[in-house]
Design a protein around this motif. Structure first.
Motif, PDB file in Angstrom:
ATOM      1  N   SER A  41      19.839  44.563  78.378  1.00 33.53           N
ATOM      2  CA  SER A  41      20.480  43.315  78.786  1.00 33.53           C
ATOM      3  C   SER A  41      21.750  43.117  77.980  1.00 33.53           C
ATOM      4  N   GLY A  42      22.582  42.215  78.456  1.00 33.40           N
ATOM      5  CA  GLY A  42      23.785  41.855  77.722  1.00 33.40           C
ATOM      6  C   GLY A  42      25.005  42.681  78.027  1.00 33.40           C
ATOM      7  N   VAL A  43      24.871  43.735  78.825  1.00 29.39           N
ATOM      8  CA  VAL A  43      26.015  44.562  79.206  1.00 29.39           C
ATOM      9  C   VAL A  43      26.331  44.288  80.662  1.00 29.39           C
ATOM     10  N   THR A  44      27.543  43.885  80.950  1.00 24.43           N
ATOM     11  CA  THR A  44      27.939  43.583  82.320  1.00 24.43           C
ATOM     12  C   THR A  44      29.193  44.347  82.691  1.00 24.43           C
ATOM     13  N   LEU A  45      29.302  44.666  83.965  1.00 26.76           N
ATOM     14  CA  LEU A  45      30.486  45.348  84.462  1.00 26.76           C
ATOM     15  C   LEU A  45      31.611  44.344  84.694  1.00 26.76           C
ATOM     16  N   PRO A  46      32.855  44.782  84.577  1.00 26.07           N
ATOM     17  CA  PRO A  46      33.968  43.871  84.877  1.00 26.07           C
ATOM     18  C   PRO A  46      33.943  43.482  86.345  1.00 26.07           C
ATOM     19  N   PRO A  47      34.568  42.358  86.705  1.00 26.17           N
ATOM     20  CA  PRO A  47      34.560  41.930  88.116  1.00 26.17           C
ATOM     21  C   PRO A  47      35.281  42.937  88.982  1.00 26.17           C
ATOM     22  N   PRO A  48      34.882  43.030  90.258  1.00 28.23           N
ATOM     23  CA  PRO A  48      35.548  43.968  91.173  1.00 28.23           C
ATOM     24  C   PRO A  48      36.959  43.499  91.472  1.00 28.23           C
ATOM     25  N   PRO A  49      37.815  44.406  91.947  1.00 25.24           N
ATOM     26  CA  PRO A  49      39.176  43.992  92.300  1.00 25.24           C
ATOM     27  C   PRO A  49      39.148  42.989  93.443  1.00 25.24           C
ATOM     28  N   GLY A  81      35.634  51.270 107.160  1.00 27.18           N
ATOM     29  CA  GLY A  81      36.447  50.063 107.154  1.00 27.18           C
ATOM     30  C   GLY A  81      37.232  49.944 105.862  1.00 27.18           C
ATOM     31  N   PRO A  82      37.978  48.868 105.685  1.00 30.47           N
ATOM     32  CA  PRO A  82      38.704  48.668 104.430  1.00 30.47           C
ATOM     33  C   PRO A  82      37.729  48.730 103.261  1.00 30.47           C
ATOM     34  N   PHE A  83      38.066  49.464 102.250  1.00 28.89           N
ATOM     35  CA  PHE A  83      37.098  49.833 101.209  1.00 28.89           C
ATOM     36  C   PHE A  83      37.785  49.753  99.862  1.00 28.89           C
ATOM     37  N   THR A  84      37.350  48.821  99.026  1.00 29.19           N
ATOM     38  CA  THR A  84      37.952  48.624  97.714  1.00 29.19           C
ATOM     39  C   THR A  84      36.915  48.880  96.646  1.00 29.19           C
ATOM     40  N   THR A  85      37.289  49.632  95.623  1.00 27.12           N
ATOM     41  CA  THR A  85      36.389  49.885  94.497  1.00 27.12           C
ATOM     42  C   THR A  85      37.123  49.606  93.199  1.00 27.12           C
ATOM     43  N   GLY A  86      36.351  49.478  92.133  1.00 25.09           N
ATOM     44  CA  GLY A  86      36.926  49.436  90.802  1.00 25.09           C
ATOM     45  C   GLY A  86      37.161  50.844  90.296  1.00 25.09           C
ATOM     46  N   THR A  87      37.517  50.952  89.039  1.00 26.27           N
ATOM     47  CA  THR A  87      37.704  52.275  88.437  1.00 26.27           C
ATOM     48  C   THR A  87      36.363  52.988  88.307  1.00 26.27           C
ATOM     49  N   ALA A  88      36.425  54.310  88.256  1.00 24.98           N
ATOM     50  CA  ALA A  88      35.215  55.103  88.088  1.00 24.98           C
ATOM     51  C   ALA A  88      34.627  54.864  86.694  1.00 24.98           C
ATOM     52  N   GLU A 141      17.675  47.874  93.044  1.00 23.82           N
ATOM     53  CA  GLU A 141      19.042  48.166  93.433  1.00 23.82           C
ATOM     54  C   GLU A 141      19.981  47.257  92.652  1.00 23.82           C
ATOM     55  N   MET A 142      21.151  47.802  92.298  1.00 20.93           N
ATOM     56  CA  MET A 142      22.136  47.035  91.536  1.00 20.93           C
ATOM     57  C   MET A 142      23.521  47.279  92.102  1.00 20.93           C
ATOM     58  N   ASP A 143      24.280  46.204  92.297  1.00 17.28           N
ATOM     59  CA  ASP A 143      25.684  46.325  92.672  1.00 17.28           C
ATOM     60  C   ASP A 143      26.457  46.911  91.499  1.00 17.28           C
ATOM     61  N   ILE A 144      27.243  47.946  91.777  1.00 15.55           N
ATOM     62  CA  ILE A 144      28.032  48.556  90.703  1.00 15.55           C
ATOM     63  C   ILE A 144      29.505  48.680  91.079  1.00 15.55           C
ATOM     64  N   ASP A 145      29.884  48.141  92.241  1.00 14.96           N
ATOM     65  CA  ASP A 145      31.290  48.134  92.675  1.00 14.96           C
ATOM     66  C   ASP A 145      31.876  49.537  92.756  1.00 14.96           C
ATOM     67  N   GLN A 146      31.051  50.500  93.003  1.00 13.83           N
ATOM     68  CA  GLN A 146      31.467  51.880  93.227  1.00 13.83           C
ATOM     69  C   GLN A 146      30.419  52.553  94.101  1.00 13.83           C
ATOM     70  N   ALA A 147      30.829  53.607  94.788  1.00 14.79           N
ATOM     71  CA  ALA A 147      29.906  54.364  95.632  1.00 14.79           C
ATOM     72  C   ALA A 147      29.754  55.756  95.030  1.00 14.79           C
ATOM     73  N   PRO A 148      28.778  55.959  94.156  1.00 16.26           N
ATOM     74  CA  PRO A 148      28.671  57.254  93.479  1.00 16.26           C
ATOM     75  C   PRO A 148      28.369  58.386  94.456  1.00 16.26           C
ATOM     76  N   VAL A 149      29.022  59.522  94.262  1.00 16.92           N
ATOM     77  CA  VAL A 149      28.695  60.713  95.035  1.00 16.92           C
ATOM     78  C   VAL A 149      27.979  61.747  94.171  1.00 16.92           C
ATOM     79  N   ALA A 150      28.113  61.642  92.859  1.00 23.81           N
ATOM     80  CA  ALA A 150      27.447  62.562  91.946  1.00 23.81           C
ATOM     81  C   ALA A 150      25.945  62.299  91.921  1.00 23.81           C
ATOM     82  N   GLY A 151      25.200  63.256  91.394  1.00 24.34           N
ATOM     83  CA  GLY A 151      23.779  63.070  91.187  1.00 24.34           C
ATOM     84  C   GLY A 151      23.507  62.451  89.829  1.00 24.34           C
TER      85      GLY A 151
END
Length: 719
Positions: free
Chosen positions: A599-607, A582-589, A545-555
């Motif tokens: 390795s070496g690719v990282t997502l920007p920090p969440p808002p 509850g209060p729910f904050t995400t980054g851009t899609a 599992e990986m944190d991605i700062d988004q809740a995907p609904v697509a397959g």
């Protein structure tokens, strides 16, 4: 049809995967035109195609199963982010990408399509059909698109505004465009959010808009020219007008006696806004149809008749569009149920012989297995723990046995499943390796009550449910509290032969996304906890599992380039509301792509998190709040959530600045560039003020519980 066509075994899957890995993709070139034809789509597991993802569900049977096994249960812990693209939107991104010979084609909001080098993420071209921002409101549920199609060097786009567009797969240049529905007139509130499919040179597309008042239909177009080949209406029109001169004329003779009153004044509904499947050997296209307009059966059809072909699977001849058979899951449709959820073809061992089946888990909470040649019901069982709609399906008649009080009256009552669905459009998958079907299930009740037919007023481009929303506020409050207390969400593995649960993974709340199954014994799903998670397909054990700062609904999809397997998913939250999110904050899609040892690719920090703004004191009268509740339910709830909870933006927690501009936003389109165009055509100043009063009331009701110590982001799941 060979029994292995939609029932591939493990040995065959692993053999094909091994062949593909031994011989890297040939002929891959950046920007190469997509060579997709009958031979390719009819043999997606052949060595030349096994690494591609050629159609929305990968194959014509929509199984969303890949025989690739380079990434598997033994090594998935080594998965890393290979590349990503920021899609520069906070809206839900629901699309399934396609991959053809090393090129990934993706669709974002407003039908913007981009081609990438599938291994590196380098952009090759982008095509913007220039869909107007006003369609974020004119379409029922926002500007998302669920997918695109490929055939003979072209990519096909079903645009939100009704255009069917073919672009060159190599360059992104437009080849042809045709308008699939009229855009003017009282009952022409259509839109397209589903993915087009191409079946042997015919582009098949449906539409949405039943909540706003339309007559559903499906049409097929020549993939080379855009010429319409056939049109099939899903509900009858005004009998006084006579036959339509369409492929559905014979079917309408079956449907017409099941309708009563003057339903055609509001269109009737039945839109096919998402799901299709195709059997080339039977030459059948399967259409999943939607809910009625208005939702209330008592208004729409005088409380009489089954109302065919609402909430049905309808099989039509792929060449002519003519009716072959139907099965209706929800006769007397009264609950905004749809049967537009994914349909999957497979060959299953049932009662001692192999049956060619079509499977669906629609909104109503039952899992159906039908013979796909005849429409015969083979089995149906509920997959949710609570079903206040029907106790069971009568196998002798094929009809649901309704629970006492299931039909709507003037008295508010709690329905579960509700319009928010026991299973919504989120893609499901079938693994011939395990024999299981995987999908996102949920239990979300909602309060229903029917208004008197004499009080119903139709308003174009507004949800015309026919629901009574103002009476018995104390009862409604108790029922809503019960709905919130009972809300559940889980990933479900279901055995379609025995109609029993194999395993489940519970989530904190509903809202997790579509799934992908692979021969690596994997099930892949984006979660409401803002992660991408991977489970063992045989027993549900979480492997990665990986944190991605988004809740995907697509397959998700998986593909192969130069002998390397990748997993890709669009991660952008949007869809059905969640009561307890509850209060729910995400980054851009973002479009996210993974591979082993990346390795070496990282997502920007969440808002950064923010505090809930204290709502103003309520000064409105009870009557103003009651009127606001009614107007909110018909005008705002589809995007912003029932009872003002959840949704695209939770309006309980508006800032003081937003509240000061409320009338300008709602009536005069201050945020039109964000898709929030003005509602002055359906609301006046008093109506907007009433909605604002209702939102202030709701904020004051919930602030004490939501604010102190409330987490701004959902709690993270274990790594």
């Amino acid at each position: 049809m060979p029994s292995t066509r939609f029932g591939r075994g493990l040995a065959a899957a692993l053999l094909l995967a091994a062949v593909a890995l031994a011989a890297p993709l040939q002929g891959r070139a950046q920007g190469r035109a997509a060579a997709v034809d009958h031979a390719a789509l009819g043999n997606v597991d052949a060595p030349a195609q096994v690494g591609n993802w050629l159609s929305y569900g990968r194959d014509w049977g929509e199984q969303r199963y890949s025989p690739l096994a380079q990434i598997n249960a033994g090594n998935v812990a080594r998965l890393g982010l290979a590349w990503f693209d920021d899609l520069d939107t906070m809206r839900g991104v629901q699309g399934t990408p396609l991959v053809v010979d090393g090129v990934l084609y993706n669709v974002s909001i407003y039908n913007i399509v981009t081609a990438y080098d599938a291994a590196t993420g380098r952009k090759l071209w982008t095509y913007d059909p220039q869909v107007g921002a006003e369609w974020a409101r004119l379409a029922c549920c926002g500007p998302s698109a669920r997918g695109i199609a490929a055939w003979n060097g072209k990519i096909y786009i079903g645009a939100l505004d009704g255009r069917l567009i073919a672009v060159d797969a190599a360059s992104g240049q437009e080849v042809w465009t045709t308008q699939t529905f009229e855009r003017e007139g009282l009952l022409n509130a259509y839109s397209i959010t589903g993915a087009p499919r191409v079946y042997d040179g015919k582009v098949v597309i449906g539409n949405g808009g039943a909540d706003y008042g339309v007559r559903g239909f499906v049409a097929a177009y020549d993939a080379e020219t855009g010429e319409r080949l056939w049109k099939f209406y899903t509900v009858p029109g005004n009998p006084a007008d006579g036959p339509d001169g369409a492929a559905s004329d014979s079917a309408m003779q079956i449907a017409l006696p099941t309708w009563h009153g003057e339903w055609w004044r509001w269109g009737g509904g039945g839109t096919a806004w998402d799901s299709f499947a195709y059997d080339p050997d039977l030459n059948l296209v399967y259409i999943g149809t939607g809910n009625g307009t208005p939702h209330m059966w008592s208004i729409r059809s005088n409380g009489q008749g089954d109302n065919l072909f609402l909430c049905s699977i309808v099989a039509v001849d792929a060449t002519s569009g003519e009716y072959r058979w139907h099965y209706q899951m929800v006769p007397e449709e009264d609950w905004d149920y749809t049967c537009t959820q994914p349909m999957v073809l497979a060959n299953l061992p049932i009662a001692g012989r192999t049956r060619q089946v079509i499977m669906q888990a629609p909104k109503n909470g039952f899992f159906y297995v039908l013979d796909r040649a005849t429409g015969e019901l083979l089995s149906a069982e509920t997959y949710v723990s609570q079903n206040t709609w029907a106790s069971h399906i009568d196998m002798a008649t094929g009809r649901p046995v309704l629970q006492p009080g299931a039909h709507n009256t003037a008295t508010p009552h709690l329905m579960s499943p509700s319009w928010m669905a026991a299973h919504t459009w989120h893609p499901m998958a079938y693994s011939p390796q395990t024999g299981l079907v995987y999908f996102s299930a949920q239990e979300q009740g909602d309060v229903y009550a029917a208004m008197d037919a004499g009080d119903f007023t139709f308003v174009r481009h507004r949800s015309n449910s026919g629901q009574q929303r103002r009476n018995d506020p104390e009862l409604r409050a108790r029922l809503m509290a019960q709905a919130r207390a009972e809300e559940k969400g889980y990933l479900l593995a279901w055995n379609p032969v025995t109609q029993t649960e194999a395993w489940r993974v519970p989530y904190r709340v509903p809202g997790s996304g579509g799934v992908l199954a692979t021969a690596g014994n994997l099930v892949i799903q984006g979660t409401i906890d803002q992660t991408l998670a991977i489970y063992r397909a045989d027993n549900g054990e979480k492997l990665w599992e990986m944190d991605i700062d988004q809740a995907p609904v697509a397959g998700a999809i998986t593909y192969l380039v130069d002998g390397v397997q990748y997993i890709a998913i669009n991660a952008g939250w949007g869809g059905s509301p969640v009561y307890n999110l509850g209060p729910f904050t995400t980054g851009t899609a973002k479009l996210l792509v993974f591979r082993l040892d990346a390795s070496g690719v990282t997502l920007p920090p969440p808002p950064p998190p923010g505090d809930l703004p204290r709502p103003p004191f309520l000064t409105a009268t009870e009557d103003q709040v009651a009127r606001g509740r009614e107007l909110y339910g018909e005008t705002c709830a589809r995007c912003h959530g029932p009872n003002a909870v959840g949704g695209l933006k939770d309006l309980r927690w508006m800032t003081a600045e937003t509240r000061a501009r409320f009338a300008d936003i709602v009536l005069r389109g201050l945020y039109a560039e964000r898709g929030m165009i003005g509602f002055a055509d359906v609301l006046d100043e008093d109506g907007a003020a009433a909605i604002h009063a209702f939102l202030i009331a709701r904020a004051n009701e919930d602030y004490a519980d939501a604010s102190p110590g409330a987490p701004v982001l959902p709690p993270r799941r274990e790594q």
